[in-house]
Every structure is written in C-alpha cells, then in structure tokens.
Scaffold this motif. Structure first.
Motif: not given
Length: 360
Positions: A260-261, A265-269, A278-282, A284-285
């Motif tokens: 997720e971008l 600009g941080v890329v979450h994984q 459960a892992d990502l903020p949801g 960004g794209p």
C-alpha cells in the motif's frame, strides 16, 4: 522473440511436458498464425536432472520442440518443483541459494538449455529466485549464496560458444525484495558477464517503484537486464471499496503479497492478500502480487498495472529476452479457455510491446 512461460502447465515429467506442449503451445502457435512460438520452459528439478544426465534424451526433447515449431531462448528455474501443489505459498522459495540442491538444479538447467537453445539465439537465459524468503538470512548466507552462483558460472563457462546467463528475479518479501536490493547485492558478488537481472514487471509494480527511475538505476549499476517477465499486478485505488472484488483473488495456492502506498510515500507491506486487511491502513492504493492476464481489464473497482509494463518496454536497454509469465490461470476467477487466453496475451504483447522496441 517473445515467449510464454510454461510454468502455467503442471507437468513434471518429460512425457507430460511434451503432451501439454501439444495440447496448448501448438494450438497457441497455430492460432497466432506463427511459424514459430517462443516457449520459456519450466523444468522441475527431477526433469532437469534426467535430461542433464542423458544427451540422447535432450536430443529427443529438442526434436519434439522443433516438430511443433517451438523455440527455446529461456528457462524459468525459479520453482524447484511442486508448483501446482494444492498449497505452494513460501515453499516456492525453497531450496534457497544457500543449498547445494539449488546450485545443482541450476547447473542442470544450464546443461539442458545449451542443447535446447534456438538456433538464432545470441544467448540463453535462466531466471532464478531472489536468494530466499527474507528471513532467516545472515551474512554467512550471503557468502554461501555468492559461492553457489560462482559454481554455476563455472559450469556456464564450459557450455560452448553461445553464453548462458542467469537472471536474478527480485520479488516482494524476499531477501532481494526490490530491484534496488538486487542491484546492491549483485554488485561485487557475481560476474556481470554471466549474472544479471530478471525484471518482472508485476513485482516492480507491486513495489510502487517508478519504472523510469528504476531503468536509470539499472543503467548506472553495470548490471544487465538479461530477461524481462512481462506481467501485470492487480491494482486497487480504494481498497475499502473493493473488499468483495478482492475476495475472489484470495486463493490458497500461491502467495499474493500486497503493498500500500501511503500519502507520505511510505510503502506498507503485507505478506499475503488474506492478511492484508489486518496488516495495512487501507487508506492508499494497493497493488497485489497476482499475475493478471495482459489483455484483460478486470471489472471496476479493480484494474491492472500494464502501464508499468509498457513504461519498462519503452525504456529497456539492449534486447533482453521477454517472457509472458501469467502462471495464475488455474486460480483466476472465471479464467476461461487457456489456449485462447495465452494467445490473446501474446497478441497483446506483440501489439503493445513490440512497438515500444521489444523484439518480436
């Protein structure tokens, strides 16, 4: 020549491979109206071992390919075996490049490719995994992997006039997660004459790397793009609005890493699609490591990253081998006819990539 990767087919013995080439590759070639069709062969470790040990068997296999108008420029030596098991997931990264088995398998592939290589090929390529899944991995593992690559290079040097080159394929979640990781690791550890990069454009897209900046970094590094896997990721602009659509792609066989971008600009994984909520903020794209057919655009709110593939094709240095690698047909929702799908992908690649400078 653009090839299609035969890891989409499950056969893991020579007779089965020939039967599936007859069932799928031959009608694809005929549907395209082509005299020859490039096939990027996937050979499981036992098949590669058997062929490497038997020059007569290699000659027979080459004759089977020639009889069907199939040309080999590249092998996919990433999966060691069991690529169509009910559950593959992280097993696809084993054995790692720290193991004797991985080096031996790759050397077998070198021996086989030297005898299967198309007459007009200036070189042969073998794509391979980005060392291992990211953990556990140590500096000692780095040294062992570099030594294993050196063993393979020594084997390549004895194969004949036309060189064979290894192509290391960075993938999200692995030791070499990004192209930048791969460039950093390869520099100073391997012989660049024989070892370079396999640029998988699905993996590149999932990492949210800029294609032009990536190609510029490769050009500065001195590492060659030996092979491109022409592939597209699943893109979701607003994940919160796509839960139901994404659920159809959360299947149990393969690992579908998600990135997720963020607005900063941080890329979450996340390591797999079922865990991503459960892992990502949801916010960004998202991009999902699910190889999507190049010619198909999924229904909104989903889309694909063929724009990344086109951008790479437009800026590619040299003439690397290009392989269409959509291995996910068996787990796609509403996949349809496989012959028709592969033919349509190759037509898309011809129409959209050749004009960008990729060789037909």
């Amino acid at each position: 020549m653009i090839s299609y990767c035969t890891n989409v087919h499950p056969a893991e013995d020579v007779d089965g491979i020939v039967a599936q080439l007859e069932r799928y590759a031959l009608p694809v070639r005929e549907r395209l109206g082509a005299d020859r069709l490039g096939v990027g062969l996937w050979l499981s470790a036992p098949v590669a071992r058997g062929l490497a040990d038997d020059a007569t068997a290699r000659k027979r296999f080459r004759a089977e390919l020639d009889a069907r108008g199939l040309a080999v420029y590249t092998l996919n030596a990433f999966p060691y075996g069991g690529f169509h098991d009910e559950v593959v997931k992280q097993a696809v990264y084993r054995p790692t490049w720290t193991s004797k088995e991985r080096a031996a398998y790759t050397i077998d592939c070198v021996t086989v490719l030297a005898d299967l290589l198309a007459a007009d090929a200036s070189y042969g390529s073998i794509s391979t995994l980005p060392l291992a899944w990211r953990e556990p991995w140590t500096e000692h593992d780095d040294r062992r992997a570099a030594e294993a690559f050196d063993q393979v290079v020594q084997a390549i040097r004895s194969t004949g006039e036309r060189p064979i080159r290894l192509a290391v394929e960075p993938e999200p979640g692995c030791v070499l997660d990004t192209v930048a990781d791969a460039l950093g690791w390869l520099a100073g550890r391997v012989d660049p004459e024989y070892v370079g990069l396999c640029l998988d454009t699905c993996h590149l897209a999932v990492s949210f790397a800029d294609p032009a900046e990536t190609l510029a970094a490769i050009a500065k590094s001195g590492v060659d793009v030996v092979k491109v896997q022409a592939s597209a990721a699943l893109h979701v602009e607003k994940p919160a609005e796509a839960r139901e659509a994404l659920a159809a792609f959360a299947e149990p066989r393969y690992l579908h890493q998600v990135r997720e971008l963020g607005a900063d600009g941080v890329v979450h994984q996340s390591d797999d699609l079922p865990e991503a909520w459960a892992d990502l903020p949801g916010e960004g794209p998202w991009r999902v490591h699910f190889h999507m057919p190049l010619h198909q655009e999924p229904a909104a709110p989903l889309s694909t990253t063929t724009d990344v593939l086109s951008a790479v094709a437009a800026g590619l240095p040299g003439e690397p081998h290009v392989e269409v690698e959509t291995y996910t047909w068996s787990v796609l929702p509403d996949a349809g006819d496989l012959v028709g799908g592969i033919a349509a992908e190759l037509e898309w690649a011809r129409d959209n990539l050749v004009r960008e400078g990729v060789s037909a």
